[in-house]
Design a protein around this motif. Structure first.
Motif, PDB file in Angstrom:
ATOM      1  N   ILE A 548       0.823  -1.193   0.000  1.00 53.27           N
ATOM      2  CA  ILE A 548       0.000   0.000   0.000  1.00 53.27           C
ATOM      3  C   ILE A 548       0.864   1.253   0.000  1.00 53.27           C
ATOM      4  O   ILE A 548       1.836   1.358   0.726  1.00 53.27           O
ATOM      5  CB  ILE A 548      -0.993  -0.034   1.186  1.00 53.27           C
ATOM      6  CG1 ILE A 548      -2.169   0.895   0.928  1.00 53.27           C
ATOM      7  CG2 ILE A 548      -0.304   0.234   2.503  1.00 53.27           C
ATOM      8  CD1 ILE A 548      -3.405   0.566   1.744  1.00 53.27           C
ATOM      9  N   MET A 549       0.576   2.169  -0.889  1.00 51.12           N
ATOM     10  CA  MET A 549       1.273   3.430  -1.123  1.00 51.12           C
ATOM     11  C   MET A 549       2.731   3.202  -1.531  1.00 51.12           C
ATOM     12  O   MET A 549       3.557   4.101  -1.443  1.00 51.12           O
ATOM     13  CB  MET A 549       1.207   4.334   0.104  1.00 51.12           C
ATOM     14  CG  MET A 549       1.042   5.813  -0.232  1.00 51.12           C
ATOM     15  SD  MET A 549       0.707   6.840   1.223  1.00 51.12           S
ATOM     16  CE  MET A 549       2.346   7.097   1.871  1.00 51.12           C
ATOM     17  N   GLY A 550       3.061   1.972  -1.965  1.00 52.47           N
ATOM     18  CA  GLY A 550       4.416   1.681  -2.408  1.00 52.47           C
ATOM     19  C   GLY A 550       5.406   1.480  -1.286  1.00 52.47           C
ATOM     20  O   GLY A 550       6.613   1.387  -1.533  1.00 52.47           O
ATOM     21  N   PHE A 551       4.944   1.380  -0.040  1.00 48.45           N
ATOM     22  CA  PHE A 551       5.830   1.161   1.103  1.00 48.45           C
ATOM     23  C   PHE A 551       6.076  -0.342   1.268  1.00 48.45           C
ATOM     24  O   PHE A 551       5.133  -1.136   1.279  1.00 48.45           O
ATOM     25  CB  PHE A 551       5.213   1.707   2.390  1.00 48.45           C
ATOM     26  CG  PHE A 551       5.345   3.193   2.552  1.00 48.45           C
ATOM     27  CD1 PHE A 551       5.088   4.057   1.507  1.00 48.45           C
ATOM     28  CD2 PHE A 551       5.717   3.733   3.771  1.00 48.45           C
ATOM     29  CE1 PHE A 551       5.197   5.431   1.664  1.00 48.45           C
ATOM     30  CE2 PHE A 551       5.831   5.101   3.948  1.00 48.45           C
ATOM     31  CZ  PHE A 551       5.573   5.960   2.890  1.00 48.45           C
ATOM     32  N   HIS A 552       7.336  -0.713   1.415  1.00 46.77           N
ATOM     33  CA  HIS A 552       7.701  -2.113   1.613  1.00 46.77           C
ATOM     34  C   HIS A 552       8.269  -2.323   3.016  1.00 46.77           C
ATOM     35  O   HIS A 552       8.802  -1.400   3.623  1.00 46.77           O
ATOM     36  CB  HIS A 552       8.738  -2.547   0.580  1.00 46.77           C
ATOM     37  CG  HIS A 552       8.281  -2.396  -0.838  1.00 46.77           C
ATOM     38  ND1 HIS A 552       7.299  -3.188  -1.389  1.00 46.77           N
ATOM     39  CD2 HIS A 552       8.651  -1.529  -1.814  1.00 46.77           C
ATOM     40  CE1 HIS A 552       7.094  -2.830  -2.648  1.00 46.77           C
ATOM     41  NE2 HIS A 552       7.891  -1.812  -2.924  1.00 46.77           N
ATOM     42  N   HIS A 553       8.152  -3.565   3.497  1.00 44.34           N
ATOM     43  CA  HIS A 553       8.639  -3.921   4.820  1.00 44.34           C
ATOM     44  C   HIS A 553       9.741  -4.965   4.742  1.00 44.34           C
ATOM     45  O   HIS A 553       9.795  -5.741   3.787  1.00 44.34           O
ATOM     46  CB  HIS A 553       7.495  -4.465   5.681  1.00 44.34           C
ATOM     47  CG  HIS A 553       6.434  -3.458   5.988  1.00 44.34           C
ATOM     48  ND1 HIS A 553       5.470  -3.107   5.063  1.00 44.34           N
ATOM     49  CD2 HIS A 553       6.196  -2.714   7.098  1.00 44.34           C
ATOM     50  CE1 HIS A 553       4.675  -2.190   5.605  1.00 44.34           C
ATOM     51  NE2 HIS A 553       5.098  -1.937   6.826  1.00 44.34           N
ATOM     52  N   GLN A 554      10.570  -4.961   5.749  1.00 46.96           N
ATOM     53  CA  GLN A 554      11.601  -5.995   5.860  1.00 46.96           C
ATOM     54  C   GLN A 554      11.010  -7.155   6.657  1.00 46.96           C
ATOM     55  O   GLN A 554      10.781  -7.041   7.858  1.00 46.96           O
ATOM     56  CB  GLN A 554      12.845  -5.448   6.561  1.00 46.96           C
ATOM     57  CG  GLN A 554      13.973  -6.456   6.647  1.00 46.96           C
ATOM     58  CD  GLN A 554      15.144  -5.917   7.441  1.00 46.96           C
ATOM     59  OE1 GLN A 554      14.960  -5.292   8.475  1.00 46.96           O
ATOM     60  NE2 GLN A 554      16.356  -6.145   6.955  1.00 46.96           N
ATOM     61  N   ALA A 555      10.743  -8.239   5.981  1.00 49.61           N
ATOM     62  CA  ALA A 555      10.130  -9.395   6.632  1.00 49.61           C
ATOM     63  C   ALA A 555      11.206 -10.271   7.273  1.00 49.61           C
ATOM     64  O   ALA A 555      12.366 -10.254   6.854  1.00 49.61           O
ATOM     65  CB  ALA A 555       9.342 -10.211   5.620  1.00 49.61           C
ATOM     66  N   PRO A 556      10.846 -11.055   8.303  1.00 49.04           N
ATOM     67  CA  PRO A 556      11.808 -12.003   8.876  1.00 49.04           C
ATOM     68  C   PRO A 556      12.320 -12.948   7.801  1.00 49.04           C
ATOM     69  O   PRO A 556      11.540 -13.455   6.996  1.00 49.04           O
ATOM     70  CB  PRO A 556      10.978 -12.755   9.926  1.00 49.04           C
ATOM     71  CG  PRO A 556       9.847 -11.843  10.250  1.00 49.04           C
ATOM     72  CD  PRO A 556       9.539 -11.096   8.992  1.00 49.04           C
ATOM     73  N   GLY A 557      13.613 -13.177   7.773  1.00 50.03           N
ATOM     74  CA  GLY A 557      14.210 -13.978   6.709  1.00 50.03           C
ATOM     75  C   GLY A 557      14.135 -15.462   6.956  1.00 50.03           C
ATOM     76  O   GLY A 557      15.145 -16.173   6.881  1.00 50.03           O
ATOM     77  N   ILE A 558      12.946 -15.966   7.277  1.00 50.76           N
ATOM     78  CA  ILE A 558      12.767 -17.381   7.599  1.00 50.76           C
ATOM     79  C   ILE A 558      11.713 -17.956   6.663  1.00 50.76           C
ATOM     80  O   ILE A 558      10.560 -17.505   6.651  1.00 50.76           O
ATOM     81  CB  ILE A 558      12.308 -17.569   9.060  1.00 50.76           C
ATOM     82  CG1 ILE A 558      13.255 -16.839  10.027  1.00 50.76           C
ATOM     83  CG2 ILE A 558      12.220 -19.050   9.403  1.00 50.76           C
ATOM     84  CD1 ILE A 558      12.775 -16.852  11.461  1.00 50.76           C
TER      85      ILE A 558
END
Length: 577
Positions: A548-558
């Protein structure tokens, strides 16, 4: 600038449908006194540009403070940094407009410290400095959106004697929530924002005040080009930050700030609490006008109604909520509404701004403003929609069955020749075609029953409106890192759980676990014939996944297989229509 400049057409909606009257009219030519020195309580010298009306009478003042270059605030540039408001509008109507830089930026001395106690003291000192200027009648308001709105809260916390009213539209009360969304780092925004501010902070005054900039500014302010920015929104602002984020910036204070935000303080702690404006402003009596656009889901919208609940207990508060394109860059929207506000509180005029219910909100789909005495509005009820194993979102209970999807981080590439996963990378549930209009107004929540094959994952939930032609529009979203699932049930209520940020919990692989995932407050009419869709994924960087609105998140790398059970339920706040 001449008085007639203040009569030019501004971009964006100018009111929320309130019937305003007795407003100040453009009558004064405009003088500029650039690069004024302001000495604050610890001796640090801040810099400000001062725009005043050409009159011998004393006038009230509007103060705008940020870490963004004050020199470009009237450039007409369509950048996410240009948010102080249009000086020609305000000054021609009998207000001084003072645009100041926080310490360590825009020529101000000292070291930038991002809304800590030092910055709050600086803002209060700026208010009192403005009030003592020979042209000022002692009545000071504050103005500007985004960071300029946050410094308004910072100033109000200090309660300077001459601060009479603020207009913090599109603000963030708790900066922790701007960076971390229930355990997920808002990585696209925070890295680009810090890099952008750091790069601009190091530029000389000449970089912003020169012949080329003047020529560009005149071009940008021509009517044909200016109107092209009518619907420029936060996505464009973020893109502008991305352009400069590749430039080098110094470790102190900028590299250290990025490290503190993203690495050293991943949970709410004393570092964040020093910057928790929403907590510190409790009990403030300064009249406050809040608002936002419904699009601003991942940044400023989450604070709006929390601040409303806090400030409405002690201060005169009005709220104006806008639809798509409601906030534009450069910021010029809602100036007429703000004029009604400041004419009332700083000039003592009867403008009508305090008439009627305190909340005005645009209802997309119905495409009209509504009014309310409270939020959510009276009559709203939470209706549960089950996430069926068949992918249908249906009102009522359907507990049987489950669906699964696979999350594989990009750091785990599949071997060459390996067969693709048989599972999708996200799941969707939709209602059938709606037989009648459905108004969703208020706070939604996903009661998620799920099992994961790992010890942690990200839950990224997006509510969407699907048109009969298949086009999709994101409405709102919610986020939760699985290990941050603990909920303060005592302080929470249906539709708005309180998620603590200091107590990670253990998630047992393959065990059914219940989560409460709040979605950011919204208002939307899902029109008859449309469908309501909910999407669940574990990252928002994969192509085709909602972000949403082009915002990205850093997800847990698992990597994980995530299973959603049919007992899961989406709670939607349904208003009578």
């Amino acid at each position: 600038m001449k008085a007639q400049d203040g009569a030019r057409r501004l971009n964006g909606p100018q009111t929320t449908g309130r019937e305003l009257r007795n407003l100040s009219q453009p009558e004064f030519d405009i003088n500029l006194s650039p690069d004024q020195d302001v000495v604050v309580r610890d001796g640090t010298v801040l810099r400000a540009d001062v725009y005043t009306p050409a009159t011998h009478a004393k006038v009230p003042a509007l103060l705008a403070v940020s870490c963004y270059p004050r020199q470009i605030q009237n450039s007409g540039a369509p950048l996410g940094f240009v948010e102080a408001g249009a000086s020609d509008f305000w000054v021609s109507r009998g207000y001084g407009h003072v645009i100041a830089n926080t310490r360590g930026t825009g020529g101000s001395a000292g070291t930038y410290s991002w809304l800590d106690e030092t910055e709050r003291h600086d803002v209060a000192d700026l208010v009192e400095w403005v009030a003592t200027q020979e042209w000022c009648d002692g009545n000071v308001g504050m103005i500007g959106i985004s960071y300029f709105a946050m410094t308004q809260l910072a100033g109000a916390i200090e309660r300077p004697d001459h601060l009479k009213a603020i207009f913090p539209v599109a603000t963030t009360g708790d900066v922790f929530e701007a960076a971390w969304h229930n355990g997920l780092l808002s990585s696209t925004f925070i890295s680009a924002w810090i890099a952008g501010v750091a790069t601009l902070a190091g530029r000389s005054d000449h970089a912003f005040r020169n012949v080329a900039v003047d020529v560009a500014s005149r071009l940008l302010r021509t009517r044909v080009i200016h109107e092209r920015f009518q619907h420029l929104n936060g996505e464009a602002a973020l893109s502008a930050l991305g352009v400069v984020m590749r430039a080098h910036f110094p470790e102190e204070p900028w590299g250290a700030l990025l490290e503190d935000v993203s690495i050293n303080h991943q949970l709410r702690d004393d570092w964040w609490e020093e910057r928790n404006l929403a907590r510190l402003i409790e009990g403030c009596t300064i009249p406050t006008y809040l608002g936002c656009d419904w699009e601003n889901v991942p940044l400023h919208l989450p604070s709006t109604f929390g601040l409303w609940e806090t400030l409405n207990q002690s201060a005169a508060v009005r709220v104006g909520m806008l639809g798509a394109g409601g906030l534009t860059w450069p910021w010029e929207s809602l100036h007429t509404e703000a004029l009604g506000w400041f004419d009332h509180w700083l000039k003592g005029r009867d403008t009508g701004i305090m008439d009627g219910p305190p909340i005005r909100y645009w209802l997309p789909g119905a495409d009209e403003f509504r009014e309310a005495e409270q939020w959510p509005p009276e009559g709203v009820t939470l209706v549960g929609y089950s996430l069926g194993a068949d992918g249908v979102l249906v009102e009522g209970n359907r507990e049987a069955g489950s669906r699964s999807y696979r999350y594989e981080p990009q750091t785990l590439p599949r071997p060459k020749g390996a067969p693709p996963s048989s599972l999708p990378t996200m799941l969707m549930w939709e209602t059938g075609d709606l037989a009648e209009d459905v108004d969703v107004v208020g706070d939604s929540e996903l009661l998620l029953d799920a099992a994961i094959s790992a010890t942690d994952t990200a839950w990224i939930v997006t509510l969407q409106d699907v048109s009969p032609d298949g086009s999709v529009e994101d409405v709102t979203a919610g986020w939760l890192r699985a290990c941050m699932k603990a909920v303060d049930e005592q302080a929470s209520r249906p539709g708005r759980p309180v998620l603590p940020s200091t107590a990670p919990t253990v998630v047992v692989p393959h065990e059914l676990t219940s989560y409460r995932i709040p979605l950011v407050s919204t208002a939307r009419r899902f029109v008859r014939g449309h469908r309501i869709r909910i999407v669940i994924a574990s990252d928002d960087t994969t192509k085709g996944h909602p972000a949403i609105m082009g915002f990205h998140h850093q997800a847990p790398g698992i990597q994980s297989t995530n299973t959603v059970f049919g007992s899961s339920k989406l709670l939607l706040p349904i208003a009578p229509n």
